[in-house]
Design a protein around this motif. Structure first.
Motif, PDB file in Angstrom:
ATOM      1  N   GLU A   1       0.830  -1.209   0.000  1.00  0.00           N
ATOM      2  CA  GLU A   1       0.000   0.000   0.000  1.00  0.00           C
ATOM      3  C   GLU A   1       0.864   1.258   0.000  1.00  0.00           C
ATOM      4  OE1 GLU A   1      -0.310  -2.465   2.173  1.00  0.00           O
ATOM      5  OE2 GLU A   1      -2.229  -3.406   1.651  1.00  0.00           O
ATOM      6  N   ILE A   2       2.116   1.137   0.456  1.00  0.00           N
ATOM      7  CA  ILE A   2       2.962   2.350   0.476  1.00  0.00           C
ATOM      8  C   ILE A   2       3.297   2.783  -0.959  1.00  0.00           C
ATOM      9  CG2 ILE A   2       5.075   3.444   1.324  1.00  0.00           C
ATOM     10  CD1 ILE A   2       5.038   1.557   3.696  1.00  0.00           C
ATOM     11  N   PRO A   3       3.909   1.884  -1.786  1.00  0.00           N
ATOM     12  CA  PRO A   3       4.159   2.334  -3.164  1.00  0.00           C
ATOM     13  C   PRO A   3       2.870   2.694  -3.913  1.00  0.00           C
ATOM     14  CG  PRO A   3       4.733   0.002  -2.887  1.00  0.00           C
ATOM     15  CD  PRO A   3       4.534   0.579  -1.524  1.00  0.00           C
ATOM     16  N   GLU A   4       1.799   1.968  -3.652  1.00  0.00           N
ATOM     17  CA  GLU A   4       0.546   2.294  -4.346  1.00  0.00           C
ATOM     18  C   GLU A   4       0.080   3.704  -3.983  1.00  0.00           C
ATOM     19  OE1 GLU A   4      -0.945  -2.356  -4.641  1.00  0.00           O
ATOM     20  OE2 GLU A   4      -1.973  -0.999  -3.261  1.00  0.00           O
ATOM     21  N   TYR A   5       0.137   3.990  -2.701  1.00  0.00           N
ATOM     22  CA  TYR A   5      -0.293   5.309  -2.233  1.00  0.00           C
ATOM     23  C   TYR A   5       0.616   6.404  -2.801  1.00  0.00           C
ATOM     24  CZ  TYR A   5      -2.295   8.739   0.976  1.00  0.00           C
ATOM     25  OH  TYR A   5      -2.937   9.831   1.504  1.00  0.00           O
ATOM     26  N   MET A   6       1.925   6.135  -2.775  1.00  0.00           N
ATOM     27  CA  MET A   6       2.884   7.138  -3.260  1.00  0.00           C
ATOM     28  C   MET A   6       2.724   7.376  -4.759  1.00  0.00           C
ATOM     29  SD  MET A   6       4.285   8.178  -0.580  1.00  0.00           S
ATOM     30  CE  MET A   6       5.841   9.045  -0.664  1.00  0.00           C
ATOM     31  N   SER A   7       2.401   6.320  -5.503  1.00  0.00           N
ATOM     32  CA  SER A   7       2.261   6.501  -6.961  1.00  0.00           C
ATOM     33  C   SER A   7       1.115   7.455  -7.255  1.00  0.00           C
ATOM     34  CB  SER A   7       2.049   5.153  -7.652  1.00  0.00           C
ATOM     35  OG  SER A   7       0.777   4.630  -7.335  1.00  0.00           O
ATOM     36  N   GLU A   8       0.073   7.380  -6.460  1.00  0.00           N
ATOM     37  CA  GLU A   8      -1.076   8.254  -6.676  1.00  0.00           C
ATOM     38  C   GLU A   8      -0.806   9.665  -6.148  1.00  0.00           C
ATOM     39  OE1 GLU A   8      -3.631   7.985  -8.426  1.00  0.00           O
ATOM     40  OE2 GLU A   8      -4.675   9.789  -7.714  1.00  0.00           O
ATOM     41  N   ARG A   9      -0.258   9.737  -4.937  1.00  0.00           N
ATOM     42  CA  ARG A   9      -0.092  11.056  -4.315  1.00  0.00           C
ATOM     43  C   ARG A   9       1.030  11.881  -4.940  1.00  0.00           C
ATOM     44  NH1 ARG A   9      -0.995  14.402  -2.275  1.00  0.00           N
ATOM     45  NH2 ARG A   9      -0.939  14.728  -0.041  1.00  0.00           N
ATOM     46  N   LEU A  10       2.122  11.233  -5.308  1.00  0.00           N
ATOM     47  CA  LEU A  10       3.236  12.005  -5.868  1.00  0.00           C
ATOM     48  C   LEU A  10       2.885  12.572  -7.239  1.00  0.00           C
ATOM     49  CD1 LEU A  10       6.310   9.931  -4.651  1.00  0.00           C
ATOM     50  CD2 LEU A  10       5.897  12.347  -4.183  1.00  0.00           C
ATOM     51  N   ARG A  11       1.979  11.887  -7.903  1.00  0.00           N
ATOM     52  CA  ARG A  11       1.485  12.370  -9.196  1.00  0.00           C
ATOM     53  C   ARG A  11       0.834  13.749  -9.041  1.00  0.00           C
ATOM     54  NH1 ARG A  11      -2.887  11.118 -12.152  1.00  0.00           N
ATOM     55  NH2 ARG A  11      -3.996  10.402 -10.305  1.00  0.00           N
ATOM     56  N   GLN A  12       0.222  13.945  -7.875  1.00  0.00           N
ATOM     57  CA  GLN A  12      -0.531  15.183  -7.650  1.00  0.00           C
ATOM     58  C   GLN A  12       0.346  16.324  -7.129  1.00  0.00           C
ATOM     59  OE1 GLN A  12      -3.247  13.767  -4.702  1.00  0.00           O
ATOM     60  NE2 GLN A  12      -4.157  12.228  -6.042  1.00  0.00           N
ATOM     61  N   GLU A  13       1.548  15.987  -6.698  1.00  0.00           N
ATOM     62  CA  GLU A  13       2.404  17.015  -6.100  1.00  0.00           C
ATOM     63  C   GLU A  13       3.353  17.586  -7.144  1.00  0.00           C
ATOM     64  OE1 GLU A  13       2.293  18.174  -2.973  1.00  0.00           O
ATOM     65  OE2 GLU A  13       0.647  16.809  -2.472  1.00  0.00           O
ATOM     66  N   GLU A  14       3.556  18.892  -7.093  1.00  0.00           N
ATOM     67  CA  GLU A  14       4.492  19.496  -8.035  1.00  0.00           C
ATOM     68  C   GLU A  14       5.900  18.970  -7.776  1.00  0.00           C
ATOM     69  OE1 GLU A  14       4.347  23.797  -8.278  1.00  0.00           O
ATOM     70  OE2 GLU A  14       6.198  23.664  -9.452  1.00  0.00           O
ATOM     71  N   GLY A  15       6.537  18.530  -8.828  1.00  0.00           N
ATOM     72  CA  GLY A  15       7.892  17.999  -8.675  1.00  0.00           C
ATOM     73  C   GLY A  15       7.934  16.607  -8.074  1.00  0.00           C
ATOM     74  N   GLY A  16       6.773  16.015  -7.869  1.00  0.00           N
ATOM     75  CA  GLY A  16       6.735  14.684  -7.266  1.00  0.00           C
ATOM     76  C   GLY A  16       7.182  13.612  -8.254  1.00  0.00           C
ATOM     77  N   VAL A  17       8.023  12.696  -7.790  1.00  0.00           N
ATOM     78  CA  VAL A  17       8.506  11.616  -8.659  1.00  0.00           C
ATOM     79  C   VAL A  17       8.256  10.274  -7.984  1.00  0.00           C
ATOM     80  CG1 VAL A  17      10.495  10.602  -9.836  1.00  0.00           C
ATOM     81  CG2 VAL A  17      10.366  13.089  -9.541  1.00  0.00           C
ATOM     82  N   PHE A  18       7.597   9.385  -8.711  1.00  0.00           N
ATOM     83  CA  PHE A  18       7.431   8.011  -8.258  1.00  0.00           C
ATOM     84  C   PHE A  18       8.073   7.102  -9.299  1.00  0.00           C
ATOM     85  CE2 PHE A  18       5.318   3.952  -8.770  1.00  0.00           C
ATOM     86  CZ  PHE A  18       5.350   3.443  -7.488  1.00  0.00           C
ATOM     87  N   VAL A  19       8.951   6.225  -8.871  1.00  0.00           N
ATOM     88  CA  VAL A  19       9.519   5.248  -9.803  1.00  0.00           C
ATOM     89  C   VAL A  19       9.299   3.857  -9.232  1.00  0.00           C
ATOM     90  CG1 VAL A  19      11.526   4.515 -11.141  1.00  0.00           C
ATOM     91  CG2 VAL A  19      11.369   6.880 -10.373  1.00  0.00           C
TER      92      VAL A  19
END
Ligand code: SF4
Lengths: 258, 358
Positions: free
Chosen positions: B34-52
């Motif tokens: 759930e951590i990577p899943e959550y981060m993939s969604e939330r970082l998409r919404q943040e300016e400069g956010g990067v999820f790999v």
């Protein structure tokens, strides 16, 4: 009087520790010249490998961050994603890229990371004393293949450039060498193109360089240069393996023509 | 601020984002997906956010190294076998003094083990984990609220001491739902001079852990060690629970401490004076605080979901000043508070006091 030759600005005033006749020093200089010519010294970040070039940061006068063995493209990915307007390159040997770091390199290429990889292929582990590398040729004698690389026991030389060319994420891949003045000029052009493509945001570029290691090949510098022409480049043919932007340009022109 | 009901793993993600984390790299592994899943969604919404989503655990930590060097607040997360793989990078970050947050939602081991909650990675986490002479700060939350608070604090500590910080929890903490209030994060304090972003017109910078001269390397080791000493002096945290009148003190952390609190409620109802000492920082271990307690209390019982790892730190702290017993349930077994209460009851009743387990 006109100055026609001097140390590139992107190069520190240090004396190379590389062996006489080694390809690393030549390639370092070429990269530094390209960085100067493109005017990107201030925005370039280099990622040196583990191996003979581990001390590359002592020679390049640019920001550099050491990578653990094989992890250069992962570290470079982290940097580039955070700072997309910087120019990021990793410098890797054959053990680093094609053995311990094949996953990091392959997947950075597959993701089409907008980075440049300079890949030194000298068919041995140089720094550790000439052991068999993933790119050692069949029958090549090394300290861990004393009777020659045997495909049944040791597998085959890894064709990094050919394999990476198949990945849709890669944009430019060329294999060159530095065993003659003409070859050196060609290599410089390839490195320049790779960096230019990164500047133009065109995606993953890799320049493989067949590079002499006289020390571990147990040859003179001249013999090493001949060996690249006569033996090594038969297994690793030179040339442009992929130039997606150029191919697309050509296609566009063809479509425009009546 | 509003109370929200959230799952543990997502709380970590949300707290990280609120703390300014803008880079996450990770590889799927249960029980923390759930951590990577959550981060993939939330970082998409943040300016400069990067999820790999990285190709491996190893790649993830090395991406975090790059992102951290480039100045981002960066995080990766995994569970036990994945954390083993990341140790190369964690060691490297310690050497290069790069900040980052690493989450370990522990599961049963060794080897692939299982996916049940466990506390078997205490040694790995608190002794550095990778090769070489270093420590990392290790935080052991025991509630949803602490998952949020400590995740935020982890980023501040990582920056302040330029070191990796680990959140050490387990599958149970990751899966449970509890109400949580997200505190207001502190503004980031991290000097520009540490960030690698190209030399500009100035001097070029090197970030490296390779120091070939043994004398220089020794000095680097001592420099790091001095930093660890400061952390040990300033950053220990612990909780005392019902210790004032206690005749016996349980020592437990994380999920183990939650179970212990449940057991203590029952034991108190039966009139047994039992309390809890809960280390919140696992490294640095609250050694002095525990030692002080041993001046007043004679009986300690360490409870861990392992065969006994933290118990060694308890012995080092108490240094023979009190009796130390141990109860462990390794392998992904989560005992009930009733079970632990029964164990305590048996030990407590014996006239000879607590008998050391070993
Ligand atoms: S061992 Fe080979 S690769 Fe290494 S410096 Fe010497 S010649 Fe160059």
């Amino acid at each position: 009087m006109k100055k026609v030759f001097s140390r590139p600005e992107s190069m520190k005033k240090n004396i190379f520790h590389y062996c006489a006749g080694c390809g690393h020093s030549i390639v370092h200089r070429l990269i530094a010249e390209v960085i100067d010519e493109l005017g990107i010294r201030g925005i370039t970040i280099g990622v040196p490998p583990a191996g003979c070039a581990v001390l590359a940061y002592n020679y390049f006068d640019i920001d550099m961050i050491e990578a653990q063995h094989g992890r250069g493209p992962a570290t470079a990915t982290g940097i580039k994603r955070v700072l997309p307007d910087r120019i990021v390159f990793s410098y890797q040997g054959d053990g680093d890229l094609a053995a311990i770091g094949i996953a990091e390199s392959f997947h950075a290429a597959n993701r089409g990371e907008n980075i440049t990889v300079v890949f030194i292929n000298n068919a041995v582990y140089g720094m550790t004393g000439g052991q068999m590398a993933p790119t050692s040729l069949l029958s090549q004698k090394t300290t861990t293949s004393p009777v020659g690389r045997n495909n049944i026991l040791d597998g085959y030389p890894v064709q990094v450039s050919e394999i990476f060319s198949l990945l849709p994420g890669t944009s430019y891949i060329e294999r060159c060498t530095v065993n003659s003045p003409a070859a050196i000029l060609k290599t410089k052009k390839a490195i320049r193109k790779a960096f230019q493509y990164q500047i133009d945001d065109l995606g993953f570029s890799l320049v493989e360089i067949l590079s002499p290691c006289p020390t571990n090949w147990k040859m003179t510098s001249i013999e090493s240069c001949h060996w690249i022409d006569e033996v090594m480049s038969k297994s690793f043919p030179l040339g442009v393996l992929k130039d997606l932007p150029a191919a697309e340009q050509k296609k566009k022109k063809g479509e425009q023509a009546p | 601020m509003n109370k929200v009901l959230m799952q543990g793993n997502k709380i970590i993600g949300e707290a990280a984002i609120r703390a300014g984390c803008r880079f996450y790299a990770g590889y799927p592994i249960t029980p923390q997906n759930e951590i990577p899943e959550y981060m993939s969604e939330r970082l998409r919404q943040e300016e400069g956010g990067v999820f790999v989503q990285s190709e491996s655990e190893v790649a993830a930590i090395h991406m975090v190294i790059g992102a951290s060097a480039a100045g981002a607040r960066a995080m990766t997360s995994s569970s036990s076998p994945g954390i083993s793989l990341k140790q190369e990078g964690i060691s490297s970050m310690a050497a290069c003094e790069l900040p980052a947050v690493i989450v370990n939602m522990m599961r049963g081991g060794p080897g692939l083990g299982n996916i049940s909650p466990s506390q078997g990675d205490y040694f790995q986490a608190t002794r550095g984990g990778g090769h070489g002479d270093y420590r990392i700060i290790v935080l052991g939350p025991d509630s949803a609220q602490e998952l949020a608070d400590l995740t935020m604090d982890a980023f501040d500590l990582a920056d302040q001491y330029r070191t990796p910080v680990m959140i050490l929890a387990d599958g149970m903490m990751g899966q449970m739902m509890e109400p949580v209030v997200f505190k207001t994060p502190k503004p980031r304090v991290y000097p520009e001079s540490f960030i690698m972003k190209g030399a500009g017109a100035g001097k070029s910078k090197i970030i490296r852990g390779l120091i070939l001269d043994p004398l220089d390397m020794e000095e680097h080791n001592w420099t790091l060690d001095r930093k660890y000493q400061v952390i040990a002096q300033k950053e220990t945290r612990h909780e005392l629970y019902n210790t004032d009148d206690a005749e016996l003190i349980l020592v437990a952390y994380g999920t183990g401490a939650r179970i212990a609190k449940g057991a203590i409620k029952r034991l108190r109802e039966s009139g047994l004076r039992v309390g809890l000492f809960r280390p919140i920082t696992l490294w640095p271990f609250p050694t002095n605080e525990l030692r002080d307690l041993a001046k007043k209390v004679e009986n300690f019982l360490v409870f861990e979901m392992s065969t006994g790892q933290m118990v060694e730190d308890v012995r080092l702290a108490i240094q023979g000043r009190a009796r130390i017993g141990f109860h462990g349930r390794p392998g992904g077994v989560v005992p009930t508070p009733v079970e632990l209460a029964n164990v305590v009851m048996r030990k407590y009743d014996s006239k000879a006091g607590i008998i050391d387990h070993f």
